[in-house]
Motif scaffolding. Structure first.
Motif, PDB file in Angstrom:
ATOM      1  N   GLY A  45       0.866  -1.524   0.219  1.00  0.00           N
ATOM      2  CA  GLY A  45      -0.308  -0.268  -0.281  1.00  0.00           C
ATOM      3  C   GLY A  45       0.903   1.252  -0.250  1.00  0.00           C
ATOM      4  N   ARG A 126       0.987  -5.666   5.702  1.00  0.00           N
ATOM      5  CA  ARG A 126      -0.339  -6.085   5.392  1.00  0.00           C
ATOM      6  C   ARG A 126      -0.502  -7.469   5.674  1.00  0.00           C
ATOM      7  NH1 ARG A 126      -2.143  -5.055  -0.943  1.00  0.00           N
ATOM      8  NH2 ARG A 126      -4.546  -5.697  -1.093  1.00  0.00           N
ATOM      9  N   SER A 134      -1.339 -10.223  -4.355  1.00  0.00           N
ATOM     10  CA  SER A 134      -1.452  -8.169  -4.843  1.00  0.00           C
ATOM     11  C   SER A 134       0.118  -8.220  -5.831  1.00  0.00           C
ATOM     12  CB  SER A 134      -1.425  -7.359  -3.750  1.00  0.00           C
ATOM     13  OG  SER A 134      -1.188  -5.900  -4.692  1.00  0.00           O
ATOM     14  N   PHE A 189      -2.521  -1.874   6.665  1.00  0.00           N
ATOM     15  CA  PHE A 189      -3.458  -1.339   5.774  1.00  0.00           C
ATOM     16  C   PHE A 189      -5.166  -2.054   5.959  1.00  0.00           C
ATOM     17  CE2 PHE A 189      -5.845  -3.044   1.647  1.00  0.00           C
ATOM     18  CZ  PHE A 189      -4.575  -1.918   0.632  1.00  0.00           C
ATOM     19  N   SER A 224      -9.278   7.410  -0.521  1.00  0.00           N
ATOM     20  CA  SER A 224     -10.031   6.637  -0.448  1.00  0.00           C
ATOM     21  C   SER A 224      -9.694   5.331  -2.433  1.00  0.00           C
ATOM     22  CB  SER A 224     -11.433   6.975  -0.628  1.00  0.00           C
ATOM     23  OG  SER A 224     -11.378   7.750  -1.821  1.00  0.00           O
ATOM     24  N   PHE A 244      -3.760   0.758  -8.582  1.00  0.00           N
ATOM     25  CA  PHE A 244      -5.523   0.067  -7.435  1.00  0.00           C
ATOM     26  C   PHE A 244      -5.880  -0.513  -8.557  1.00  0.00           C
ATOM     27  CE2 PHE A 244      -3.123   4.556  -8.345  1.00  0.00           C
ATOM     28  CZ  PHE A 244      -3.144   5.204  -6.748  1.00  0.00           C
ATOM     29  N   LYS A 246      -7.572  -3.250  -6.247  1.00  0.00           N
ATOM     30  CA  LYS A 246      -8.763  -4.506  -6.375  1.00  0.00           C
ATOM     31  C   LYS A 246      -9.556  -2.955  -4.378  1.00  0.00           C
ATOM     32  CE  LYS A 246     -10.866  -8.018  -7.240  1.00  0.00           C
ATOM     33  NZ  LYS A 246     -11.059  -9.332  -7.341  1.00  0.00           N
TER      34      LYS A 246
HETATM   35  P1  A3P Z   1      -4.591  -4.857  -4.491  1.00  0.00           P
HETATM   36  O1  A3P Z   1      -3.765  -5.551  -5.097  1.00  0.00           O
HETATM   37  O2  A3P Z   1      -4.642  -6.076  -3.476  1.00  0.00           O
HETATM   38  O3  A3P Z   1      -5.625  -4.336  -5.274  1.00  0.00           O
HETATM   39  P2  A3P Z   1       1.505  -0.917  -3.370  1.00  0.00           P
HETATM   40  O4  A3P Z   1       1.199   0.838  -3.847  1.00  0.00           O
HETATM   41  O5  A3P Z   1       2.758  -1.292  -2.235  1.00  0.00           O
HETATM   42  O6  A3P Z   1       2.605  -1.533  -4.822  1.00  0.00           O
HETATM   43  O7  A3P Z   1       0.404  -1.627  -3.265  1.00  0.00           O
HETATM   44  C1  A3P Z   1      -0.766  -2.014  -4.493  1.00  0.00           C
HETATM   45  C2  A3P Z   1      -1.924  -1.702  -3.294  1.00  0.00           C
HETATM   46  O8  A3P Z   1      -2.836  -0.738  -3.166  1.00  0.00           O
HETATM   47  C3  A3P Z   1      -2.752  -2.907  -4.381  1.00  0.00           C
HETATM   48  O9  A3P Z   1      -3.259  -3.939  -3.972  1.00  0.00           O
HETATM   49  C4  A3P Z   1      -3.491  -1.372  -4.536  1.00  0.00           C
HETATM   50  O10 A3P Z   1      -4.985  -1.842  -4.672  1.00  0.00           O
HETATM   51  C5  A3P Z   1      -4.071  -0.903  -2.907  1.00  0.00           C
HETATM   52  N1  A3P Z   1      -4.055   0.357  -2.731  1.00  0.00           N
HETATM   53  C6  A3P Z   1      -4.042   1.511  -3.322  1.00  0.00           C
HETATM   54  N2  A3P Z   1      -4.521   2.544  -3.341  1.00  0.00           N
HETATM   55  C7  A3P Z   1      -5.745   2.028  -2.395  1.00  0.00           C
HETATM   56  C8  A3P Z   1      -6.252   2.873  -1.627  1.00  0.00           C
HETATM   57  N3  A3P Z   1      -6.616   4.151  -1.747  1.00  0.00           N
HETATM   58  N4  A3P Z   1      -6.944   2.409  -0.451  1.00  0.00           N
HETATM   59  C9  A3P Z   1      -6.697   0.886  -0.752  1.00  0.00           C
HETATM   60  N5  A3P Z   1      -6.173   0.392  -0.793  1.00  0.00           N
HETATM   61  C10 A3P Z   1      -5.087   0.780  -2.059  1.00  0.00           C
END
Ligand code: A3P
Length: 288
Positions: A45, A126, A134, A189, A224, A244, A246
């Protein structure tokens, strides 16, 4: 696949993002006590929490009318300590204060000054099953990471740490040594997903960015998943859809076999269940 990674101090890194030269140049990096470090394994995240920080700082600076410290011309976005060109450390020196720095590194591989100078570290956690899910989905579409034909193949490498930035279990065990440091704040997370306003408040307090309830609510709303996804074409171009994806909890159930589930439970039990960070990742709630 091996060609896409190189090993530095026993940890594999992607050749497209990191290099020996950058690690060497990183030795010139001197942390400061007002640095704000966002530490998290890939896919924990980092972009989300980076955005929360950006919103908090810009809201705070607008209202206090101080000179904006956000990187401006020096960087497009918050730099990753170990990713990019070798000149970045010189550019970072020019930022007067409140530098936001992201990193996926394990604690023992960070420049020592991060700890001796007590930079503030927000440590992102996480649940390992969702993180692995992910990571796999990301690897499928992101050229810099080795790709996998099947989930089973990826799962094996995830468990042995043969993926960019190594083993997430080692990552958590190493960071656990700093779980009680006063300048380190672990946050999950899942807790921020469950209660975004409370999460944003905790982060603002930790970094000493006093804002009103209304302002904090605004930060939570603008950070969000939906808001960030809607904006992602502008902020991240074609990678928006991948970054972004899920943004939820428990997607791992769509990939793990029962055997894999038990294997991960076992390793967690062995190396993390008794640790402070392990307890923070409320394993029984989020991973079962
Ligand atoms: P998923 O693949 O499970 O959807 P990083 O930024 O470290 O690469 O992490 C990416 C993960 O954070 C992805 O998970 C992404 O969807 C999730 N993510 C990004 N922005 C978010 C938000 N505002 N709220 C919740 N999850 C978020």
């Amino acid at each position: 696949r091996e060609d896409l990674m190189f090993t530095y101090k026993g940890i594999p890194y992607p050749t497209t993002l990191c290099s020996y030269e950058v690690f060497k140049a990183m030795e010139s990096f001197e942390a400061r006590s007002d640095d704000m470090i966002l530490a998290g394994f890939p896919k924990s995240g980092t972009n989300w929490f980076g955005h929360i920080l950006l919103e908090l700082i810009t809201t705070f600076e607008k209202k206090t009318e101080v000179e904006p410290t956000i990187y401006g011309e020096e960087f497009d976005e918050f730099p990753y300590l170990e990713v990019g060109d070798t000149e970045k450390y010189q550019r970072m020196k020019k930022i007067p204060f409140r530098r936001v720095i992201r990193t996926h590194l394990m604690s023992q591989n960070l420049p020592k000054s991060v700890f001796t100078n007590k930079a503030k570290i927000l440590l992102l956690l996480r649940n390992p099953k969702d993180l692995a899910t992910s990571f796999f989905k990301f690897s499928k579409v992101m050229a810099p990471f080795p790709t996998y034909d099947s989930w089973d193949e990826f799962f094996k490498d995830f468990m042995t740490g043969n993926i960019p930035w190594g083993s997430y279990f080692t990552y958590l065990s190493e960071w656990n040594k700093h779980a009680d440091d006063e300048h380190v704040m672990p946050i999950t997370f899942e807790e921020v997903k469950e209660n975004p306003l409370l999460g944003v408040k905790k982060i603002a307090k930790f970094f000493e960015l006093p804002l009103t309830e209304e302002e904090l609510k605004g930060v939570a709303e603008r950070s969000s998943f939906q808001a960030m996804k809607n904006n992602s074409k502008e902020t991240h171009g074609v990678f928006g859809n991948v970054l972004f994806r899920k943004g939820g909890v428990s997607d791992w159930k769509s990939l793990f076999s029962e055997e894999q589930n038990q294997e991960m439970d076992k390793i967690f039990e062995e190396c993390l269940a008794q640790t402070k960070l392990g307890a923070k990742i409320k394993y029984n709630v989020w991973c079962k």
